[in-house]
Design a protein around this motif. Structure first.
Motif, PDB file in Angstrom:
ATOM      1  N   VAL A  45      18.466  68.070  43.295  1.00 52.29           N
ATOM      2  CA  VAL A  45      18.096  68.114  41.881  1.00 52.29           C
ATOM      3  C   VAL A  45      16.876  69.022  41.709  1.00 52.29           C
ATOM      4  O   VAL A  45      15.810  68.774  42.287  1.00 52.29           O
ATOM      5  CB  VAL A  45      17.798  66.706  41.337  1.00 52.29           C
ATOM      6  N   ALA A  46      17.039  70.084  40.924  1.00 54.14           N
ATOM      7  CA  ALA A  46      15.971  71.066  40.714  1.00 54.14           C
ATOM      8  C   ALA A  46      14.799  70.452  39.955  1.00 54.14           C
ATOM      9  O   ALA A  46      14.975  69.867  38.890  1.00 54.14           O
ATOM     10  CB  ALA A  46      16.511  72.272  39.957  1.00 54.14           C
ATOM     11  N   THR A  47      13.614  70.574  40.554  1.00 55.53           N
ATOM     12  CA  THR A  47      12.370  70.140  39.924  1.00 55.53           C
ATOM     13  C   THR A  47      11.347  71.257  40.140  1.00 55.53           C
ATOM     14  O   THR A  47      11.650  72.275  40.759  1.00 55.53           O
ATOM     15  CB  THR A  47      11.834  68.835  40.543  1.00 55.53           C
ATOM     16  N   ALA A  48      10.129  71.031  39.699  1.00 54.95           N
ATOM     17  CA  ALA A  48       9.069  72.020  39.900  1.00 54.95           C
ATOM     18  C   ALA A  48       8.584  72.031  41.351  1.00 54.95           C
ATOM     19  O   ALA A  48       7.914  72.963  41.771  1.00 54.95           O
ATOM     20  CB  ALA A  48       7.903  71.713  38.965  1.00 54.95           C
ATOM     21  N   ASN A  49       8.938  70.992  42.125  1.00 55.10           N
ATOM     22  CA  ASN A  49       8.444  70.857  43.490  1.00 55.10           C
ATOM     23  C   ASN A  49       9.519  71.209  44.514  1.00 55.10           C
ATOM     24  O   ASN A  49      10.382  70.399  44.833  1.00 55.10           O
ATOM     25  CB  ASN A  49       7.945  69.433  43.741  1.00 55.10           C
ATOM     26  N   GLU A  76      11.769  68.490  46.464  1.00 53.08           N
ATOM     27  CA  GLU A  76      11.193  67.217  46.913  1.00 53.08           C
ATOM     28  C   GLU A  76      11.933  66.069  46.245  1.00 53.08           C
ATOM     29  O   GLU A  76      12.316  66.149  45.073  1.00 53.08           O
ATOM     30  CB  GLU A  76       9.700  67.152  46.579  1.00 53.08           C
ATOM     31  N   ILE A  77      12.103  64.976  46.972  1.00 57.03           N
ATOM     32  CA  ILE A  77      12.758  63.784  46.445  1.00 57.03           C
ATOM     33  C   ILE A  77      11.817  63.130  45.433  1.00 57.03           C
ATOM     34  O   ILE A  77      10.651  62.892  45.737  1.00 57.03           O
ATOM     35  CB  ILE A  77      13.118  62.805  47.581  1.00 57.03           C
ATOM     36  N   GLN A  78      12.340  62.855  44.251  1.00 60.90           N
ATOM     37  CA  GLN A  78      11.551  62.223  43.189  1.00 60.90           C
ATOM     38  C   GLN A  78      11.698  60.715  43.282  1.00 60.90           C
ATOM     39  O   GLN A  78      12.783  60.215  43.526  1.00 60.90           O
ATOM     40  CB  GLN A  78      12.028  62.711  41.816  1.00 60.90           C
TER      41      GLN A  78
END
Length: 79
Positions: A45-49, A76-78
């Motif tokens: 899942v695309a995030t800022a991290n 990174e895993i949220q």
């Protein structure tokens, strides 16, 4: 009813996060590359991290593609 809806929404969001092993691309020179398991789980899942290697945080981790090329960038895993 509201609590049930919130729980269902949370479950849907969590189930969309696929966890994959993170791989780093190593350049051996002369066009020789190797995709090596970095021993860290990451998310699709695309995030800022962006998911990074703990031994060298400047190295971005990717999904496995083949032995010589890594695939998509991982995150990174949220919580």
């Amino acid at each position: 009813m509201g609590t049930g809806s919130a729980f269902a929404t949370k479950m849907v969001k969590e189930s969309n996060q696929a966890i994959e092993a993170g791989y780093r691309l190593v350049n051996h020179g002369e066009g020789q590359f190797e995709c090596i398991n970095a021993d860290k789980d990451c998310s699709t899942v695309a995030t800022a991290n962006v998911c990074t290697w703990s031994a060298d945080p400047s190295v971005q981790l990717r999904a496995v593609g083949s032995e010589t090329m890594c695939g998509e960038l991982l995150y990174e895993i949220q919580p």
